[in-house]
Scaffold this motif. Sequence first.
Motif, PDB file in Angstrom:
ATOM      1  N   TRP A  80      -6.797  -1.091   3.361  1.00 54.45           N
ATOM      2  CA  TRP A  80      -5.699  -1.201   4.335  1.00 54.45           C
ATOM      3  C   TRP A  80      -5.487  -2.703   4.528  1.00 54.45           C
ATOM      4  O   TRP A  80      -5.998  -3.299   5.471  1.00 54.45           O
ATOM      5  CB  TRP A  80      -5.993  -0.522   5.673  1.00 54.45           C
ATOM      6  CG  TRP A  80      -4.754  -0.457   6.537  1.00 54.45           C
ATOM      7  CD1 TRP A  80      -4.069  -1.524   7.051  1.00 54.45           C
ATOM      8  CD2 TRP A  80      -4.032   0.713   6.944  1.00 54.45           C
ATOM      9  NE1 TRP A  80      -2.969  -1.077   7.753  1.00 54.45           N
ATOM     10  CE2 TRP A  80      -2.918   0.283   7.704  1.00 54.45           C
ATOM     11  CE3 TRP A  80      -4.198   2.078   6.741  1.00 54.45           C
ATOM     12  CZ2 TRP A  80      -1.993   1.175   8.269  1.00 54.45           C
ATOM     13  CZ3 TRP A  80      -3.280   2.955   7.304  1.00 54.45           C
ATOM     14  CH2 TRP A  80      -2.192   2.504   8.059  1.00 54.45           C
ATOM     15  N   ASN A  81      -4.778  -3.283   3.583  1.00 58.50           N
ATOM     16  CA  ASN A  81      -4.477  -4.708   3.674  1.00 58.50           C
ATOM     17  C   ASN A  81      -3.022  -4.856   4.079  1.00 58.50           C
ATOM     18  O   ASN A  81      -2.133  -4.411   3.361  1.00 58.50           O
ATOM     19  CB  ASN A  81      -4.720  -5.399   2.328  1.00 58.50           C
ATOM     20  CG  ASN A  81      -6.195  -5.451   1.967  1.00 58.50           C
ATOM     21  OD1 ASN A  81      -7.049  -5.285   2.832  1.00 58.50           O
ATOM     22  ND2 ASN A  81      -6.502  -5.672   0.710  1.00 58.50           N
ATOM     23  N   SER A  82      -2.809  -5.470   5.234  1.00 60.93           N
ATOM     24  CA  SER A  82      -1.446  -5.581   5.745  1.00 60.93           C
ATOM     25  C   SER A  82      -1.335  -6.834   6.590  1.00 60.93           C
ATOM     26  O   SER A  82      -2.285  -7.595   6.707  1.00 60.93           O
ATOM     27  CB  SER A  82      -1.094  -4.349   6.588  1.00 60.93           C
ATOM     28  OG  SER A  82      -1.788  -4.404   7.817  1.00 60.93           O
ATOM     29  N   GLY A  83      -0.179  -7.022   7.167  1.00 62.23           N
ATOM     30  CA  GLY A  83       0.059  -8.215   7.973  1.00 62.23           C
ATOM     31  C   GLY A  83      -0.427  -8.111   9.414  1.00 62.23           C
ATOM     32  O   GLY A  83      -0.236  -9.023  10.204  1.00 62.23           O
ATOM     33  N   TRP A 138      -2.042 -10.350  -0.643  1.00 67.36           N
ATOM     34  CA  TRP A 138      -1.858  -9.098  -1.389  1.00 67.36           C
ATOM     35  C   TRP A 138      -2.033  -7.935  -0.417  1.00 67.36           C
ATOM     36  O   TRP A 138      -3.076  -7.804   0.222  1.00 67.36           O
ATOM     37  CB  TRP A 138      -2.873  -9.007  -2.532  1.00 67.36           C
ATOM     38  CG  TRP A 138      -2.931  -7.633  -3.112  1.00 67.36           C
ATOM     39  CD1 TRP A 138      -1.924  -6.971  -3.742  1.00 67.36           C
ATOM     40  CD2 TRP A 138      -4.053  -6.738  -3.072  1.00 67.36           C
ATOM     41  NE1 TRP A 138      -2.355  -5.722  -4.109  1.00 67.36           N
ATOM     42  CE2 TRP A 138      -3.644  -5.548  -3.724  1.00 67.36           C
ATOM     43  CE3 TRP A 138      -5.350  -6.815  -2.569  1.00 67.36           C
ATOM     44  CZ2 TRP A 138      -4.491  -4.452  -3.867  1.00 67.36           C
ATOM     45  CZ3 TRP A 138      -6.188  -5.727  -2.712  1.00 67.36           C
ATOM     46  CH2 TRP A 138      -5.763  -4.562  -3.364  1.00 67.36           C
ATOM     47  N   ASN A 139      -1.039  -7.130  -0.339  1.00 67.15           N
ATOM     48  CA  ASN A 139      -1.081  -5.987   0.568  1.00 67.15           C
ATOM     49  C   ASN A 139      -1.226  -4.690  -0.202  1.00 67.15           C
ATOM     50  O   ASN A 139      -0.643  -4.527  -1.270  1.00 67.15           O
ATOM     51  CB  ASN A 139       0.204  -5.908   1.391  1.00 67.15           C
ATOM     52  CG  ASN A 139       0.188  -6.874   2.546  1.00 67.15           C
ATOM     53  OD1 ASN A 139      -0.839  -7.453   2.857  1.00 67.15           O
ATOM     54  ND2 ASN A 139       1.315  -7.042   3.176  1.00 67.15           N
ATOM     55  N   SER A 140      -1.963  -3.789   0.379  1.00 65.09           N
ATOM     56  CA  SER A 140      -2.110  -2.483  -0.237  1.00 65.09           C
ATOM     57  C   SER A 140      -2.705  -1.551   0.798  1.00 65.09           C
ATOM     58  O   SER A 140      -3.635  -1.928   1.506  1.00 65.09           O
ATOM     59  CB  SER A 140      -3.040  -2.588  -1.451  1.00 65.09           C
ATOM     60  OG  SER A 140      -3.105  -1.348  -2.117  1.00 65.09           O
ATOM     61  N   VAL A 141      -2.160  -0.361   0.890  1.00 64.42           N
ATOM     62  CA  VAL A 141      -2.753   0.678   1.732  1.00 64.42           C
ATOM     63  C   VAL A 141      -2.903   1.879   0.814  1.00 64.42           C
ATOM     64  O   VAL A 141      -1.991   2.690   0.686  1.00 64.42           O
ATOM     65  CB  VAL A 141      -1.864   0.986   2.952  1.00 64.42           C
ATOM     66  CG1 VAL A 141      -2.476   2.107   3.796  1.00 64.42           C
ATOM     67  CG2 VAL A 141      -1.684  -0.268   3.810  1.00 64.42           C
ATOM     68  N   THR A 142      -4.018   1.937   0.108  1.00 63.92           N
ATOM     69  CA  THR A 142      -4.160   2.893  -0.995  1.00 63.92           C
ATOM     70  C   THR A 142      -5.605   3.340  -1.176  1.00 63.92           C
ATOM     71  O   THR A 142      -6.526   2.735  -0.623  1.00 63.92           O
ATOM     72  CB  THR A 142      -3.718   2.245  -2.330  1.00 63.92           C
ATOM     73  OG1 THR A 142      -4.480   1.052  -2.531  1.00 63.92           O
ATOM     74  CG2 THR A 142      -2.243   1.910  -2.344  1.00 63.92           C
ATOM     75  N   PHE A 184       7.328 -12.774   9.021  1.00 70.34           N
ATOM     76  CA  PHE A 184       5.942 -13.121   9.368  1.00 70.34           C
ATOM     77  C   PHE A 184       5.794 -14.554   9.906  1.00 70.34           C
ATOM     78  O   PHE A 184       4.682 -15.073   9.938  1.00 70.34           O
ATOM     79  CB  PHE A 184       5.040 -12.943   8.152  1.00 70.34           C
ATOM     80  CG  PHE A 184       4.723 -11.499   7.835  1.00 70.34           C
ATOM     81  CD1 PHE A 184       4.732 -10.529   8.820  1.00 70.34           C
ATOM     82  CD2 PHE A 184       4.402 -11.130   6.543  1.00 70.34           C
ATOM     83  CE1 PHE A 184       4.424  -9.208   8.524  1.00 70.34           C
ATOM     84  CE2 PHE A 184       4.091  -9.799   6.240  1.00 70.34           C
ATOM     85  CZ  PHE A 184       4.103  -8.844   7.237  1.00 70.34           C
ATOM     86  N   LYS A 194       5.546  -6.604  13.694  1.00 69.16           N
ATOM     87  CA  LYS A 194       4.853  -6.471  12.415  1.00 69.16           C
ATOM     88  C   LYS A 194       4.923  -5.025  11.953  1.00 69.16           C
ATOM     89  O   LYS A 194       4.870  -4.117  12.757  1.00 69.16           O
ATOM     90  CB  LYS A 194       3.394  -6.891  12.578  1.00 69.16           C
ATOM     91  CG  LYS A 194       3.248  -8.376  12.784  1.00 69.16           C
ATOM     92  CD  LYS A 194       1.783  -8.733  12.888  1.00 69.16           C
ATOM     93  CE  LYS A 194       1.605 -10.079  13.541  1.00 69.16           C
ATOM     94  NZ  LYS A 194       0.226 -10.249  14.009  1.00 69.16           N
ATOM     95  N   THR A 201       2.504  -0.577   8.460  1.00 63.05           N
ATOM     96  CA  THR A 201       1.736  -0.561   7.220  1.00 63.05           C
ATOM     97  C   THR A 201       2.381  -1.521   6.230  1.00 63.05           C
ATOM     98  O   THR A 201       3.318  -2.236   6.567  1.00 63.05           O
ATOM     99  CB  THR A 201       1.637   0.878   6.677  1.00 63.05           C
ATOM    100  OG1 THR A 201       0.838   0.869   5.503  1.00 63.05           O
ATOM    101  CG2 THR A 201       3.001   1.453   6.354  1.00 63.05           C
ATOM    102  N   ASP A 202       1.869  -1.538   5.013  1.00 58.69           N
ATOM    103  CA  ASP A 202       2.349  -2.459   3.991  1.00 58.69           C
ATOM    104  C   ASP A 202       3.698  -1.999   3.454  1.00 58.69           C
ATOM    105  O   ASP A 202       3.792  -0.936   2.842  1.00 58.69           O
ATOM    106  CB  ASP A 202       1.298  -2.506   2.878  1.00 58.69           C
ATOM    107  CG  ASP A 202       1.885  -2.968   1.564  1.00 58.69           C
ATOM    108  OD1 ASP A 202       2.717  -3.895   1.609  1.00 58.69           O
ATOM    109  OD2 ASP A 202       1.547  -2.407   0.520  1.00 58.69           O
ATOM    110  N   ASP A 229       2.669  -1.295  -2.154  1.00 54.51           N
ATOM    111  CA  ASP A 229       1.869  -1.708  -3.307  1.00 54.51           C
ATOM    112  C   ASP A 229       2.674  -1.721  -4.608  1.00 54.51           C
ATOM    113  O   ASP A 229       2.109  -1.589  -5.678  1.00 54.51           O
ATOM    114  CB  ASP A 229       0.628  -0.805  -3.450  1.00 54.51           C
ATOM    115  CG  ASP A 229      -0.568  -1.586  -4.007  1.00 54.51           C
ATOM    116  OD1 ASP A 229      -0.551  -2.824  -3.916  1.00 54.51           O
ATOM    117  OD2 ASP A 229      -1.492  -0.960  -4.544  1.00 54.51           O
TER     118      ASP A 229
END
Lengths: 442, 344
Positions: free
Chosen positions: A213-216, A316-320, B99, B128, B131-132, B136
């Motif tokens: 869960w990489n996000s801002g 790098w963002n990813s929620v996977t 951002f 914000k 989620t992303d 991806d």
Amino acid sequence: MTQSNNQSSSRRDFLKVTTATAVGTSILSTLGSSAHVYANGDDKIKVGLVGCGGRGTGAASQALSTKGNIKLEAMADAYRDRMDKSLSNLQKQFSGEPEKVDVAEEKKFVGFDAYQKLLDSGVDVVILATPPGFRPIHFEAAVEKGKHVFMEKPVATDVPGVRKVLEAAEKAKEKKLAVGVGLQRHHQANYIETINRLKDGAIGDITSMRCYWNSGGVWEPRLAREDAKSEMDYQMRNWYYYNWLCGDHINEQHIHNIDVCNWVKDAFPVQAYGMGGRQVRTDKKYGEIYDHFAVEFVYEDGTRLYSQCRHIRNCWNSVTEHAQGTKGFCDISGAKYETTGGYKWRYRGKKTNPYQVEHDDLFAAIRQGTPYNEAEYGAKSTMTSILGRLATYSGKPVTWDEAMASNVSLMPKEFSWEGQPVTVPDENGYYPIPMPGITKVL
Amino acid sequence: MQAKTALLAILCCSSSVAFAADPSEAKTEKEMKPYTQKITNTDVSFDMVPIPGGEFVMGSPADEKNREEDEGPQVKVKIEPFWMGKHEVTWNEYDIWSFNLDIQRRKLMRLKSDDKEKAADAVTRPTKPYTDMTFDMGHDGYPAICMTQLAAKTYCKWLSEKTGHYYRLPTEAEWEYACRAGTTTAYSFGDNPAKMDDYAWHYANCNDTYQKVGQKKPNPFGLYDMHGNVSEWVLDQYIPDAYKKWSGKGTVEFPISPTTPEKLYPRVVRGGSWDDDPEALRSANRIASSADWKIQDPQIPQSIWYHTDAIFVGFRVVRPLKVPTAEERKKYNLDPVIPADEGR
């Protein structure tokens, strides 16, 4: 052209919301005395909402959108303004069916004990959507009073809280109460299909997994120090940044991805190693939580799950979630896999709105009296996240068993606006930040 | 003393040369040239292409294959000159605003902020995302997606303050004019969808994801990805029979169906996306937004900035040569209007 044609630009059958018939098994269970059956849709289900933020309001809306006669009758929140806003938003949402949102003044409850009054107000089902720290107390009380429950994830922020939820989950089973937990991927068609295939050996035995869960990051603190009535008020309004309320972002958000991996394994990790810290969210207004974690979980069979969560912008963002097997690789969140033999599969079915389906499933079970209890895996996936946090804060390996025995509580002794949270700021407004190698977590 | 004078001379000289040659300062249509817009206090820039003024026929002829009823009757439209983004706005550009990356970098570099920066900082930035929002599918060089039309409009406002040039979304008419680039066929490369793969990312060739901007051939105006990749926001409310009220009145100047904050859906996106078949990528095709585009937003009220499920929607900016007056901006609702009960 047809209007409908133009309204959805996607070629695929986009997000057709499924109806409430999604529960596969409808075998009626033998019914206990404490659980009421709403066998036909004419029987009205009275819903109470505890925790009237954006998610609680959304959950109430989804509950009210399930099949059958249903009504929101009572609301509870620590803050009156949150409740009023939530009610007006729901009234707007259901302006075509005003009878569904009918909360009398005497059924609006405000304060730390509002949930108790709501539980005594004659509702059948409660939605628990306050900040997660309160969940164990609220869930325990709801089960005690014989209420069906929908509770948001995570279901606790510390180990004593997890244990309380597990105990109450057992009692709920005895009382034949239905319990739904807001880990909505379990109700999302593409996840269900993909994970069923993994369990059928689509990519052989699972040898390792990764999830992110990489996000801002989330919302900025809402209440300024100078506007707070007390330390308790300050932390409650800015709840995401305090561990007793939120459990850090590994617990509050990343639980979704960790939970999916537990689901794939049908197991929970026995040990965790972690590292993390505060790299960019260093200002005192960001309370005490970290902004990044990297945790390695070990399952009993030796399989490892590599997990990351990060709240840092422009990275790098990813929620996977992903799984590596002896015979291939699966992008779980992408609902696709490829075998070493070159076979490729991708989910092509209907997309559904899991936030609606999880309520459709729960309320169908309540109406039919079908056994329904998501509290146990909800609590254990919450525990997995907490385990990751404990390993990260301490910088040391932590086992499931030693963590589960912990009596370290993050909860305040007294729930009032004058009560003191466990962590308080120094004279400059800075909170003590967990320091790997030094901080004791058990 | 002498050294100082020399230095001054060089400074004056170089700045005046730079000014004269700066194509972004064009005052007449004739002076309009392609230019690169730098976004101050970042490493990011984007390219603008001049689009000459002129007249064209908006909408599709009744015999166009796969034509839909909302594409007619055809209307004769006069378009004033403008520049248009050579590419769809990328995440590299968009995230600066969403951002606060410019503010963050300015602080890290210990730089002072000037009047433009201060004005830009005062523009609302979105909450914000939950989620992303790339899902991806890629970030650097890929088109920004999932923003609401309000977010796209607010980005333009920020960009205007930041650069000192007036940027906005195109009107639906401007978008189609730029997409057609003088052509009258279904696509700017003709009527044959078999040539599609040279010009566009669409369902059959995109591998289920958006692609980096600018990899296919441009249209005759030098604009990339007008067909496919991501559908693009324009300024208009979607009115199925909008062209009917404009037709039969000779040449229409500045046709637009202004939006109001009260009526969120439907609004128009154009161009079709990676998730569409070729017929949706036709120059005249109109796509209407709907509440389904954020069906998975689990909060109430739902975000005014993100469409959680519109992973096929982006936008590009235009800059009219003639900057609209305050009255014109108000009349056509060109400025973003954030609803009062935004609920943040």
